[in-house]
Design a protein around this motif. Structure first.
Motif, PDB file in Angstrom:
ATOM      1  N   ASN A 158      -6.120  18.665   5.454  1.00  0.00           N
ATOM      2  CA  ASN A 158      -5.386  19.430   4.448  1.00  0.00           C
ATOM      3  C   ASN A 158      -3.881  19.212   4.506  1.00  0.00           C
ATOM      4  OD1 ASN A 158      -7.747  20.691   3.421  1.00  0.00           O
ATOM      5  ND2 ASN A 158      -7.710  22.148   5.135  1.00  0.00           N
ATOM      6  N   SER A 159      -3.433  18.352   5.427  1.00  0.00           N
ATOM      7  CA  SER A 159      -1.997  18.097   5.553  1.00  0.00           C
ATOM      8  C   SER A 159      -1.482  17.326   4.334  1.00  0.00           C
ATOM      9  CB  SER A 159      -1.713  17.306   6.830  1.00  0.00           C
ATOM     10  OG  SER A 159      -2.113  18.017   7.973  1.00  0.00           O
ATOM     11  N   LYS A 160      -0.175  17.384   4.156  1.00  0.00           N
ATOM     12  CA  LYS A 160       0.425  16.632   3.064  1.00  0.00           C
ATOM     13  C   LYS A 160       0.336  15.135   3.329  1.00  0.00           C
ATOM     14  CE  LYS A 160       3.764  20.218   1.745  1.00  0.00           C
ATOM     15  NZ  LYS A 160       5.206  20.542   1.562  1.00  0.00           N
ATOM     16  N   LYS A 161       0.299  14.401   2.250  1.00  0.00           N
ATOM     17  CA  LYS A 161       0.181  12.949   2.369  1.00  0.00           C
ATOM     18  C   LYS A 161       1.383  12.357   3.095  1.00  0.00           C
ATOM     19  CE  LYS A 161      -0.714   8.821  -0.432  1.00  0.00           C
ATOM     20  NZ  LYS A 161      -1.003   8.311  -1.807  1.00  0.00           N
ATOM     21  N   CYS A 162       2.571  12.897   2.823  1.00  0.00           N
ATOM     22  CA  CYS A 162       3.766  12.380   3.492  1.00  0.00           C
ATOM     23  C   CYS A 162       3.730  12.629   4.991  1.00  0.00           C
ATOM     24  CB  CYS A 162       5.024  12.988   2.873  1.00  0.00           C
ATOM     25  SG  CYS A 162       5.114  14.786   2.982  1.00  0.00           S
ATOM     26  N   ASP A 163       3.139  13.782   5.412  1.00  0.00           N
ATOM     27  CA  ASP A 163       3.008  14.071   6.846  1.00  0.00           C
ATOM     28  C   ASP A 163       2.032  13.101   7.514  1.00  0.00           C
ATOM     29  OD1 ASP A 163       4.776  16.169   6.611  1.00  0.00           O
ATOM     30  OD2 ASP A 163       3.191  17.673   6.313  1.00  0.00           O
ATOM     31  N   MET A 164       0.955  12.777   6.826  1.00  0.00           N
ATOM     32  CA  MET A 164       0.011  11.795   7.361  1.00  0.00           C
ATOM     33  C   MET A 164       0.685  10.436   7.544  1.00  0.00           C
ATOM     34  SD  MET A 164      -3.492  12.572   5.244  1.00  0.00           S
ATOM     35  CE  MET A 164      -4.361  14.141   5.359  1.00  0.00           C
ATOM     36  N   GLN A 165       1.443  10.010   6.529  1.00  0.00           N
ATOM     37  CA  GLN A 165       2.115   8.721   6.607  1.00  0.00           C
ATOM     38  C   GLN A 165       3.167   8.719   7.720  1.00  0.00           C
ATOM     39  OE1 GLN A 165       3.497   8.561   2.555  1.00  0.00           O
ATOM     40  NE2 GLN A 165       1.790   7.258   1.884  1.00  0.00           N
ATOM     41  N   ALA A 166       3.868   9.850   7.872  1.00  0.00           N
ATOM     42  CA  ALA A 166       4.894   9.930   8.914  1.00  0.00           C
ATOM     43  C   ALA A 166       4.273   9.841  10.303  1.00  0.00           C
ATOM     44  CB  ALA A 166       5.688  11.232   8.758  1.00  0.00           C
ATOM     45  N   TRP A 167       3.136  10.503  10.504  1.00  0.00           N
ATOM     46  CA  TRP A 167       2.466  10.470  11.814  1.00  0.00           C
ATOM     47  C   TRP A 167       1.985   9.067  12.133  1.00  0.00           C
ATOM     48  CZ3 TRP A 167      -2.292   9.409  13.998  1.00  0.00           C
ATOM     49  CH2 TRP A 167      -2.524   9.940  15.266  1.00  0.00           C
ATOM     50  N   LEU A 168       1.398   8.399  11.163  1.00  0.00           N
ATOM     51  CA  LEU A 168       0.921   7.029  11.385  1.00  0.00           C
ATOM     52  C   LEU A 168       2.078   6.083  11.684  1.00  0.00           C
ATOM     53  CD1 LEU A 168      -1.763   6.884   8.542  1.00  0.00           C
ATOM     54  CD2 LEU A 168      -2.218   6.858  10.998  1.00  0.00           C
ATOM     55  N   THR A 169       3.169   6.276  10.989  1.00  0.00           N
ATOM     56  CA  THR A 169       4.342   5.431  11.229  1.00  0.00           C
ATOM     57  C   THR A 169       4.897   5.658  12.626  1.00  0.00           C
ATOM     58  OG1 THR A 169       4.910   5.494   8.871  1.00  0.00           O
ATOM     59  CG2 THR A 169       6.646   4.838  10.405  1.00  0.00           C
ATOM     60  N   GLU A 170       4.991   6.925  13.032  1.00  0.00           N
ATOM     61  CA  GLU A 170       5.513   7.257  14.366  1.00  0.00           C
ATOM     62  C   GLU A 170       4.655   6.647  15.468  1.00  0.00           C
ATOM     63  OE1 GLU A 170       6.206  11.190  17.208  1.00  0.00           O
ATOM     64  OE2 GLU A 170       5.678  11.423  15.087  1.00  0.00           O
ATOM     65  N   PRO A 224       0.602   1.552   1.858  1.00  0.00           N
ATOM     66  CA  PRO A 224       1.220   2.694   1.151  1.00  0.00           C
ATOM     67  C   PRO A 224       0.428   3.172  -0.055  1.00  0.00           C
ATOM     68  CG  PRO A 224       2.864   1.024   1.680  1.00  0.00           C
ATOM     69  CD  PRO A 224       1.533   0.422   1.993  1.00  0.00           C
ATOM     70  N   THR A 225      -0.474   2.328  -0.570  1.00  0.00           N
ATOM     71  CA  THR A 225      -1.271   2.730  -1.731  1.00  0.00           C
ATOM     72  C   THR A 225      -2.524   3.510  -1.348  1.00  0.00           C
ATOM     73  OG1 THR A 225      -2.495   0.632  -1.727  1.00  0.00           O
ATOM     74  CG2 THR A 225      -0.446   0.712  -3.009  1.00  0.00           C
ATOM     75  N   MET A 226      -2.744   3.713  -0.053  1.00  0.00           N
ATOM     76  CA  MET A 226      -3.946   4.427   0.406  1.00  0.00           C
ATOM     77  C   MET A 226      -3.918   5.879  -0.068  1.00  0.00           C
ATOM     78  SD  MET A 226      -4.687   3.241   4.325  1.00  0.00           S
ATOM     79  CE  MET A 226      -5.530   1.716   4.704  1.00  0.00           C
ATOM     80  N   TYR A 227      -5.096   6.411  -0.359  1.00  0.00           N
ATOM     81  CA  TYR A 227      -5.245   7.816  -0.710  1.00  0.00           C
ATOM     82  C   TYR A 227      -5.373   8.665   0.562  1.00  0.00           C
ATOM     83  CZ  TYR A 227      -6.145   5.989  -5.387  1.00  0.00           C
ATOM     84  OH  TYR A 227      -6.034   5.338  -6.583  1.00  0.00           O
ATOM     85  N   LYS A 228      -5.254   9.965   0.400  1.00  0.00           N
ATOM     86  CA  LYS A 228      -5.295  10.869   1.561  1.00  0.00           C
ATOM     87  C   LYS A 228      -6.571  10.727   2.387  1.00  0.00           C
ATOM     88  CE  LYS A 228      -3.873  15.077   1.470  1.00  0.00           C
ATOM     89  NZ  LYS A 228      -3.635  16.497   1.115  1.00  0.00           N
ATOM     90  N   PRO A 229      -7.760  10.652   1.762  1.00  0.00           N
ATOM     91  CA  PRO A 229      -8.962  10.477   2.591  1.00  0.00           C
ATOM     92  C   PRO A 229      -8.930   9.199   3.428  1.00  0.00           C
ATOM     93  CG  PRO A 229      -9.567  11.223   0.402  1.00  0.00           C
ATOM     94  CD  PRO A 229      -8.107  10.887   0.349  1.00  0.00           C
ATOM     95  N   GLN A 230      -8.342   8.141   2.873  1.00  0.00           N
ATOM     96  CA  GLN A 230      -8.250   6.893   3.632  1.00  0.00           C
ATOM     97  C   GLN A 230      -7.257   7.018   4.779  1.00  0.00           C
ATOM     98  OE1 GLN A 230      -7.283   4.602   0.021  1.00  0.00           O
ATOM     99  NE2 GLN A 230      -9.096   3.324   0.438  1.00  0.00           N
ATOM    100  N   LEU A 231      -6.130   7.699   4.529  1.00  0.00           N
ATOM    101  CA  LEU A 231      -5.158   7.911   5.595  1.00  0.00           C
ATOM    102  C   LEU A 231      -5.745   8.782   6.704  1.00  0.00           C
ATOM    103  CD1 LEU A 231      -1.955   8.600   3.441  1.00  0.00           C
ATOM    104  CD2 LEU A 231      -2.443   6.544   4.782  1.00  0.00           C
ATOM    105  N   TYR A 232      -6.480   9.818   6.299  1.00  0.00           N
ATOM    106  CA  TYR A 232      -7.058  10.707   7.298  1.00  0.00           C
ATOM    107  C   TYR A 232      -8.131   9.995   8.118  1.00  0.00           C
ATOM    108  CZ  TYR A 232      -9.122  14.766   9.517  1.00  0.00           C
ATOM    109  OH  TYR A 232      -9.590  15.648  10.454  1.00  0.00           O
TER     110      TYR A 232
END
Length: 458
Positions: free
Chosen positions: A271-283, A290-298
């Motif tokens: 349920n986290s924001k997409k930007c938070d998911m991207q930030a965690w993966l980057t860190e 960058p074109t991935m959807y939230k389910p793919q990022l999760y």
């Protein structure tokens, strides 16, 4: 209250017999005559007239057989693993029950033993003839193997191994038996357990860590002493008493209590924001599109988060150049301080006749001060022998399961049928009674094709 009414009417007897007084008491209190008789009899037999048994009152207490402590759990686990070495076979419940009764005087039933084994992380798998054999969960075996490899590596590097743990003792903790001549005189154990004293300490082959003992009175009303210890209390003990007294580059061994595993920088959830998911993966240095959807990022986060957990106590100890090593689940037998607690509680039970918290704390301190490096070296040596037994038994388990188990796979999920245990002497649900057609008839391990008993050297 019923007894008070009885005493009042007895004082105003006016020539009435005892039976008549009891009948009037039953009428006045709207209870049965039988109840009045039982209460009066109990009062007459009791030395303390104000203490009565409360029928139907439920007291929070551990189960007599399945509610065993950590030390007994370790004994049972070692018995199972030593069974592989001494008997060259995988134990069924019937065989294991017989061995436990002869070796450690286990008093429970087969049903209780099955429940204990499940709680310890063991499960059942089908063999070629549909019988069930006792197999430890692969995930728990893996964690133990990794732990043993890690601790051997640290020892080879010459780093001090510091074992930590928390325990408790009640104010009324005393021996359950004493000499008596049959009279009501002499030492009497309190009915109530009294207040609980929570203890925290650490030790190594050099003995207990100086100034590392923490004791405090329990403030929780539940039966679990872990409710008294939380991350805040534990971190205070680490920073004020343990870390200042640790040898350089120590390895601190802890169990899997929740306050040992509080995390910082938690991984995002679904349920986290997409930007938070991207930030965690980057860190964490995990590449993603960058074109991935939230389910793919999760999905990426779920794949990697188990190996990227950040624990608060690990960071706290790392700031002082120390490391943390976590015991595998259900393995208190690999922690020598568990045996130290047993010795301390035994000392308290032999000396405790005052049954107050202050005296119990004094006795704990006396025993801790008396346990020097020589005693701790024996405890650590015992744990090393247990570690060696696990290493040997893992080789034997691999060989036996290669020959016996056909239901293989990495999944540790268990359905209800996984726990429908059929022992050597118990027929299964098949309606056939012909030994030639019933797959659950008694079969020795020699009946398995290719089975060769292992020698002691194996």
């Amino acid at each position: 209250m019923i007894y008070d009414v009885y005493c009042f009417l007895k004082n105003e007897a006016n020539g009435r017999s005892d039976t008549q007084i009891k009948e009037r008491t039953a009428e006045a209190t709207k209870t049965s005559l039988c109840t009045v008789r039982r209460i009066v009899k109990e009062a007459e037999q009791s030395e303390f007239l104000t203490v009565f048994r409360t029928p139907g009152k439920k007291h929070a207490r551990s189960k007599p057989v399945t509610g065993i402590d950590n030390f007994d759990q370790g004994v049972i686990k070692r018995c199972i693993h030593n069974f592989h070495l001494t008997n060259n076979e995988i134990p069924t419940v019937t065989k294991l029950l017989t061995k436990l009764r002869s070796d450690i005087n286990y008093q429970g039933s087969e049903r209780s033993l099955r429940r204990i084994l499940k709680d310890l992380g063991f499960k059942w798998k089908a063999t070629e003839n549909n019988r069930k054999v006792l197999i430890e969960k692969t995930s728990i075996r893996l964690q133990r193997i990794k732990y043993l490899e890690a601790i051997q590596k640290y020892r080879h590097e010459g780093r001090p191994i510091i074992y930590t743990d928390e325990s408790y003792v009640h104010a009324s903790h005393t021996s359950s038996k004493a000499w008596t001549d049959g009279s009501k005189k002499g030492l009497k154990k309190p009915i109530s357990k009294g207040q609980r004293v929570v203890m925290v300490h650490a030790g190594s082959e050099a003995g207990f860590i100086p100034n590392g003992l923490l004791m405090f009175k329990s403030g929780a009303k539940t039966g679990d002493y872990h409710d008294d210890m939380n991350y805040e209390n534990y971190s205070k003990w680490l920073t004020s008493q343990l870390i200042p007294n640790l040898p350089p580059r120590s390895v601190v061994v802890v169990d899997n209590a929740s306050y040992h595993n509080t995390q910082y920088n938690l991984a995002p959830n679904s349920n986290s924001k997409k930007c938070d998911m991207q930030a965690w993966l980057t860190e964490k240095g995990i590449s993603f599109d960058p074109t991935m959807y939230k389910p793919q990022l999760y999905e990426l986060i779920k794949t990697n988060k188990e190996n990227l957990k950040n624990y608060n106590i690990d960071r706290l100890l790392a700031q002082h150049n120390h490391s943390v090593l976590r015991l595998p689940p259900y393995h208190p037998d690999l922690n020598p301080i568990e045996m130290a607690w047993a010795a301390i509680k035994g000392y308290v039970s032999s000396k405790n006749v005052a049954w107050n918290v202050t005296r119990v704390m004094e006795l704990v301190k006396q025993k801790v001060d008396a346990m020097g490096s020589s005693e701790w070296q024996k405890l650590c040596s015992k744990v090393r022998s247990i570690e060696d037994d696990y290493c040997k038994s893992d080789h034997v388990v691999d060989q036996l399961t290669d020959q016996l188990v056909i239901q293989v796979g990495d999944s540790d999920s268990s359905s209800s049928s996984d726990w429908e245990v059929f022992d050597d002497d118990e027929p299964g649900p098949s309606t056939s009674t012909n030994p030639s057609t019933n797959p659950r008839t008694s079969t020795s391990f020699a009946d398995f094709e290719g089975f060769t008993p292992l020698s002691d050297s194996d």
